[in-house]
Design a protein around this motif. Structure first.
Motif, short mmCIF file in Angstrom:
data_model
loop_
_atom_site.label_atom_id
_atom_site.label_comp_id
_atom_site.label_asym_id
_atom_site.label_seq_id
_atom_site.Cartn_x
_atom_site.Cartn_y
_atom_site.Cartn_z
N HIS A 18 1.32 -1.19 0.04
CA HIS A 18 0.12 -0.04 -0.01
C HIS A 18 0.35 1.95 -0.39
O HIS A 18 0.73 1.80 -1.24
CB HIS A 18 -0.63 -0.36 1.31
N VAL A 66 -6.13 1.54 -2.55
CA VAL A 66 -7.07 1.06 -1.74
C VAL A 66 -7.34 0.41 -2.29
O VAL A 66 -7.55 -0.11 -0.46
CB VAL A 66 -8.47 2.30 -2.00
N ILE A 67 -7.52 -0.57 -2.72
CA ILE A 67 -7.62 -2.78 -2.07
C ILE A 67 -6.21 -2.74 -1.60
O ILE A 67 -6.67 -3.84 -0.84
CB ILE A 67 -7.32 -2.48 -3.66
N GLY A 69 -4.47 -1.26 0.74
CA GLY A 69 -5.08 -0.86 1.96
C GLY A 69 -5.62 -1.57 2.37
O GLY A 69 -5.68 -1.85 3.71
N GLN A 70 -6.99 -1.96 2.04
CA GLN A 70 -8.23 -2.03 2.96
C GLN A 70 -7.59 -4.03 2.77
O GLN A 70 -7.72 -4.52 3.90
CB GLN A 70 -9.18 -2.95 1.57
N PHE A 71 -6.90 -4.56 2.15
CA PHE A 71 -6.39 -5.31 2.64
C PHE A 71 -5.51 -6.02 3.40
O PHE A 71 -5.28 -6.94 4.26
CB PHE A 71 -5.50 -6.61 1.03
N GLU A 72 -4.48 -4.62 3.59
CA GLU A 72 -3.32 -4.55 4.18
C GLU A 72 -4.00 -4.56 5.52
O GLU A 72 -3.56 -4.73 6.33
CB GLU A 72 -2.38 -4.21 3.61
N ALA A 73 -5.23 -3.57 5.76
CA ALA A 73 -6.27 -3.12 7.19
C ALA A 73 -6.45 -4.64 7.63
O ALA A 73 -6.30 -4.48 8.96
CB ALA A 73 -6.93 -2.13 7.10
N GLY A 74 -7.04 -5.22 6.80
CA GLY A 74 -7.28 -6.25 7.29
C GLY A 74 -6.68 -7.59 7.39
O GLY A 74 -6.70 -8.38 9.00
N ASN A 87 -10.48 3.72 10.69
CA ASN A 87 -11.63 4.31 10.08
C ASN A 87 -11.33 5.28 8.87
O ASN A 87 -11.93 5.88 8.04
CB ASN A 87 -12.44 3.67 11.00
N ALA A 90 -9.69 4.41 5.75
CA ALA A 90 -10.17 3.87 4.63
C ALA A 90 -11.05 5.03 3.93
O ALA A 90 -11.59 4.60 3.20
CB ALA A 90 -10.64 3.03 5.59
N TRP A 94 -11.28 5.86 0.02
CA TRP A 94 -12.26 5.24 -0.70
C TRP A 94 -13.12 6.93 -1.41
O TRP A 94 -13.08 7.02 -2.59
CB TRP A 94 -13.28 4.20 -0.08
#
Length: 164
Positions: A18, A66-67, A69-74, A87, A90, A94
């Motif tokens: 990310h 962003v994708i 980022g979402q994956f790594e945040a998870g 939050n 994120a 978006w």
């Protein structure tokens, strides 16, 4: 149980992707703004073309950022004190993706109507975009340098239950 083995930073690959992708997007947005401002004041219309293509590529690349980022945040296993910043980061990410695409579309229509001129209103909106990107950079910086997401000692502490 994860499908891919995770490393000491809780990632299935050597380094977080990310930040790599997002720094590319940040640089392109800032450079695009720089080219528009310099082009506007110097009347160097070639800079408007450079600006447009930087915005276009940034509009595509931000979705990759962003994708990731979402994956790594998870995968980060965020603890309670980091969750509000994560939050906000994120939601802003978006939102920035949508705003960047809208501004780039507007820039495309400006370019097709009059490629030799940029309206002052566009420069105002681009200034707002720069401020929003700067806020996002601040939030992302906090996630790494203050809260230590995907930093090995913090990952270890989270795994041991020290952070909640």
């Amino acid at each position: 149980m994860p499908i891919l083995p995770l490393n000491n930073e809780n990632l299935p690959y050597p380094d977080p992707m990310h930040p790599i992708v997002v720094h590319f997007v940040i640089a392109m947005v800032f450079f695009s703004f720089f080219c528009d401002v310099v082009g506007y004041f110097s009347r160097n219309v070639r800079l408007f073309e450079v600006s447009f293509w930087n915005m276009f590529v940034a509009s595509v690349s931000i979705f990759v950022a962003v994708i990731f980022g979402q994956f790594e945040a998870g995968l980060a296993q965020p603890y309670s004190s980091v969750q509000p910043i994560l939050n906000s980061h994120a939601i802003t990410g978006w939102s920035l993706a949508a705003i960047l695409v809208a501004i780039t579309a507007w820039r495309f229509f400006i370019r097709t109507r009059d490629p030799l001129n940029i309206p002052v209103a566009y420069l105002g909106v681009a200034t707002f975009l720069i401020c929003l990107v700067s806020l996002q950079v601040y939030l992302g910086t906090q996630l790494v340098w203050v809260y230590g997401l995907h930093v090995e000692p913090v990952v270890e502490a989270a795994k041991k239950g020290v952070l909640r």
